[in-house]
Scaffold this active site. Sequence first.
Site, PDB file in Angstrom:
ATOM      1  N   LEU A  23       0.843  -1.206   0.000  1.00  0.00           N
ATOM      2  CA  LEU A  23       0.000   0.000   0.000  1.00  0.00           C
ATOM      3  C   LEU A  23       0.876   1.253   0.000  1.00  0.00           C
ATOM      4  O   LEU A  23       0.721   2.146  -0.829  1.00  0.00           O
ATOM      5  CB  LEU A  23      -0.889  -0.044   1.263  1.00  0.00           C
ATOM      6  CG  LEU A  23      -1.621   1.228   1.639  1.00  0.00           C
ATOM      7  CD1 LEU A  23      -2.702   1.529   0.620  1.00  0.00           C
ATOM      8  CD2 LEU A  23      -2.236   1.096   3.036  1.00  0.00           C
ATOM      9  N   GLY A  66       4.403   1.434  -0.216  1.00  0.00           N
ATOM     10  CA  GLY A  66       5.493   1.415  -1.190  1.00  0.00           C
ATOM     11  C   GLY A  66       5.012   1.799  -2.585  1.00  0.00           C
ATOM     12  O   GLY A  66       5.670   2.586  -3.286  1.00  0.00           O
ATOM     13  N   SER A 109       6.406   1.305  12.781  1.00  0.00           N
ATOM     14  CA  SER A 109       4.947   1.259  12.902  1.00  0.00           C
ATOM     15  C   SER A 109       4.528   1.889  14.227  1.00  0.00           C
ATOM     16  O   SER A 109       5.273   1.839  15.211  1.00  0.00           O
ATOM     17  CB  SER A 109       4.511  -0.196  12.864  1.00  0.00           C
ATOM     18  OG  SER A 109       3.218  -0.320  13.384  1.00  0.00           O
ATOM     19  N   SER A 110       3.310   2.444  14.235  1.00  0.00           N
ATOM     20  CA  SER A 110       2.864   3.080  15.487  1.00  0.00           C
ATOM     21  C   SER A 110       2.608   2.043  16.582  1.00  0.00           C
ATOM     22  O   SER A 110       2.502   2.407  17.749  1.00  0.00           O
ATOM     23  CB  SER A 110       1.634   3.948  15.253  1.00  0.00           C
ATOM     24  OG  SER A 110       0.604   3.176  14.711  1.00  0.00           O
ATOM     25  N   CYS A 111       2.524   0.738  16.220  1.00  0.00           N
ATOM     26  CA  CYS A 111       2.402  -0.243  17.317  1.00  0.00           C
ATOM     27  C   CYS A 111       3.736  -0.449  18.021  1.00  0.00           C
ATOM     28  O   CYS A 111       3.799  -1.181  19.005  1.00  0.00           O
ATOM     29  CB  CYS A 111       1.756  -1.555  16.931  1.00  0.00           C
ATOM     30  SG  CYS A 111       2.041  -2.146  15.337  1.00  0.00           S
ATOM     31  N   TYR A 130       5.455  -8.619  16.294  1.00  0.00           N
ATOM     32  CA  TYR A 130       5.608  -7.726  15.135  1.00  0.00           C
ATOM     33  C   TYR A 130       6.216  -6.390  15.573  1.00  0.00           C
ATOM     34  O   TYR A 130       7.173  -5.894  14.963  1.00  0.00           O
ATOM     35  CB  TYR A 130       4.227  -7.523  14.494  1.00  0.00           C
ATOM     36  CG  TYR A 130       4.156  -6.419  13.473  1.00  0.00           C
ATOM     37  CD1 TYR A 130       4.700  -6.585  12.206  1.00  0.00           C
ATOM     38  CD2 TYR A 130       3.511  -5.206  13.769  1.00  0.00           C
ATOM     39  CE1 TYR A 130       4.622  -5.566  11.264  1.00  0.00           C
ATOM     40  CE2 TYR A 130       3.433  -4.193  12.832  1.00  0.00           C
ATOM     41  CZ  TYR A 130       3.989  -4.377  11.582  1.00  0.00           C
ATOM     42  OH  TYR A 130       3.920  -3.365  10.651  1.00  0.00           O
ATOM     43  N   LYS A 167       9.687  -4.352  14.519  1.00  0.00           N
ATOM     44  CA  LYS A 167       9.712  -2.993  13.964  1.00  0.00           C
ATOM     45  C   LYS A 167      10.635  -2.084  14.794  1.00  0.00           C
ATOM     46  O   LYS A 167      11.348  -1.252  14.248  1.00  0.00           O
ATOM     47  CB  LYS A 167       8.298  -2.401  13.891  1.00  0.00           C
ATOM     48  CG  LYS A 167       7.315  -3.149  13.014  1.00  0.00           C
ATOM     49  CD  LYS A 167       7.765  -3.365  11.592  1.00  0.00           C
ATOM     50  CE  LYS A 167       7.788  -2.121  10.760  1.00  0.00           C
ATOM     51  NZ  LYS A 167       8.127  -2.411   9.341  1.00  0.00           N
ATOM     52  N   PRO A 205       4.733   5.877  10.609  1.00  0.00           N
ATOM     53  CA  PRO A 205       3.492   6.374  10.008  1.00  0.00           C
ATOM     54  C   PRO A 205       2.267   6.060  10.864  1.00  0.00           C
ATOM     55  O   PRO A 205       2.226   5.051  11.579  1.00  0.00           O
ATOM     56  CB  PRO A 205       3.387   5.618   8.687  1.00  0.00           C
ATOM     57  CG  PRO A 205       4.639   4.836   8.531  1.00  0.00           C
ATOM     58  CD  PRO A 205       5.247   4.696   9.890  1.00  0.00           C
ATOM     59  N   HIS A 224      -7.557  -3.639   7.826  1.00  0.00           N
ATOM     60  CA  HIS A 224      -7.531  -2.722   8.959  1.00  0.00           C
ATOM     61  C   HIS A 224      -8.856  -1.968   9.000  1.00  0.00           C
ATOM     62  O   HIS A 224      -9.774  -2.272   8.234  1.00  0.00           O
ATOM     63  CB  HIS A 224      -6.328  -1.788   8.833  1.00  0.00           C
ATOM     64  CG  HIS A 224      -5.019  -2.522   8.964  1.00  0.00           C
ATOM     65  ND1 HIS A 224      -3.947  -2.293   8.143  1.00  0.00           N
ATOM     66  CD2 HIS A 224      -4.629  -3.513   9.792  1.00  0.00           C
ATOM     67  CE1 HIS A 224      -2.946  -3.093   8.468  1.00  0.00           C
ATOM     68  NE2 HIS A 224      -3.346  -3.843   9.477  1.00  0.00           N
ATOM     69  N   ARG A 261     -17.361  -4.229   4.565  1.00  0.00           N
ATOM     70  CA  ARG A 261     -18.550  -4.744   5.278  1.00  0.00           C
ATOM     71  C   ARG A 261     -19.781  -3.894   4.964  1.00  0.00           C
ATOM     72  O   ARG A 261     -20.887  -4.415   4.774  1.00  0.00           O
ATOM     73  CB  ARG A 261     -18.284  -4.760   6.784  1.00  0.00           C
ATOM     74  CG  ARG A 261     -17.365  -5.917   7.218  1.00  0.00           C
ATOM     75  CD  ARG A 261     -17.143  -5.914   8.728  1.00  0.00           C
ATOM     76  NE  ARG A 261     -18.370  -5.832   9.459  1.00  0.00           N
ATOM     77  CZ  ARG A 261     -18.628  -4.967  10.448  1.00  0.00           C
ATOM     78  NH1 ARG A 261     -17.714  -4.103  10.832  1.00  0.00           N
ATOM     79  NH2 ARG A 261     -19.783  -4.961  11.080  1.00  0.00           N
TER      80      ARG A 261
END
Length: 327
Positions: free
Chosen positions: A15, A17, A108-110, A137, A141, A164, A180, A188
Amino acid sequence: MEKEAKIYVAGGQSLIGAAILRELESQGYGHLLGKYTEGLDLTDPSQVDAYFATTKPEYVFLAAGKSGGIRANQKYPAELMRDNLLSECHVIHSAYQQGVKKLLYLASSCSYPKLCLQPMKEEYLMAGHLEPSNEAYATAKIAGIKLCQAYRRQYGVNFICAIPANAFGPGDDFSEEDSHVIPGLIRRMHEAKQKEDSSFLIWGTGAPRREFIFSRDLAEACILVMKKYEEVEPINLGLGSDISIAELAGLVKEIIGFPGEISFDPSKPDGMPVKLLDSRKLQALNWEPRTPFKSALAATYQWFLQSEEKQDRGPRVEEKIRQTGRN
Ligand SMILES: NC(=O)c1ccc[n+]([C@@H]2O[C@H](COP(=O)([O-])OP(=O)(O)OC[C@H]3O[C@@H](n4cnc5c(N)ncnc54)[C@H](OP(=O)(O)O)[C@@H]3O)[C@@H](O)[C@H]2O)c1
């Protein structure tokens, strides 16, 4: 970054890249690598070495690595962690060996602690425990950030890191299992409209607030940071503003034209009440999003409709993990 520079986007079909490649192209960069994987497995050091030795990129955007939703994180933590650790390790090392002028690694924000102060400043990284459901994960990161910093310190290379916000846009994963928030809602609600459902149920109260960034705007931010950001500390890439899940669902309803009611199930967990990046460092570089949020949602929905027509929702993360044989 000179217009004729050789630029490699690792994860050029992702998405983010793919959006970086499109944006580089539209800014007049002509020497781009990474549009097609050509079977390159970033977890294999000999393949990565050979790729860098042959192509000799001058700038690298590292936007590759497996990620997934809660289900994939729970079912495949080992693969997610291993694939990311190996990919970042090999790309960063080969970039160093081949004398890459600058590399931007996307974390990643996680990577931020589960109970992080809001808005999340870059200095809060590693200041608390991670969210257990995606700890494997997130650890990988964070390791990527630390690896860039270690290479900078030991070898003096210009490798930088960015974090991001949740990205969305054309090319997103709309699958039932791994999508996500935004692509999941779109799919949905689109199906609910097709089935002529009178109502649409969302888990939780709808009150939690989340920050989303359109992939094209994020790509612009990544390119700006590549040109202008030189610090050892990571830089957050967000809008600095958020939206509640209820408000988001209302916008998606308008765009899709779903005539039914939206209802909420407060017996289901809400997750964190707020997850917002402090993006003042990015704003200080004079960045602001170009795309109004509603237009970005509409463009994403249009892409979804077109991909539905082609019956190509993109392979699911779980399927990819099974199929690629990379693990
Ligand atoms: N999406 C977000 O909201 C978000 C937010 C923050 C950070 N990020 C980070 O930004 C980066 C890009 O995210 P994304 O959502 O755009 O990614 P994505 O759509 O999940 O795609 C990941 C990309 O990495 C490639 N890849 C994975 N393992 C590989 C391997 N072993 N060898 C070669 N290529 C491999 C994939 O190629 P294949 O399709 O061929 O497997 C794909 O092009 C990731 O590092 C992610 O952690 C994403």
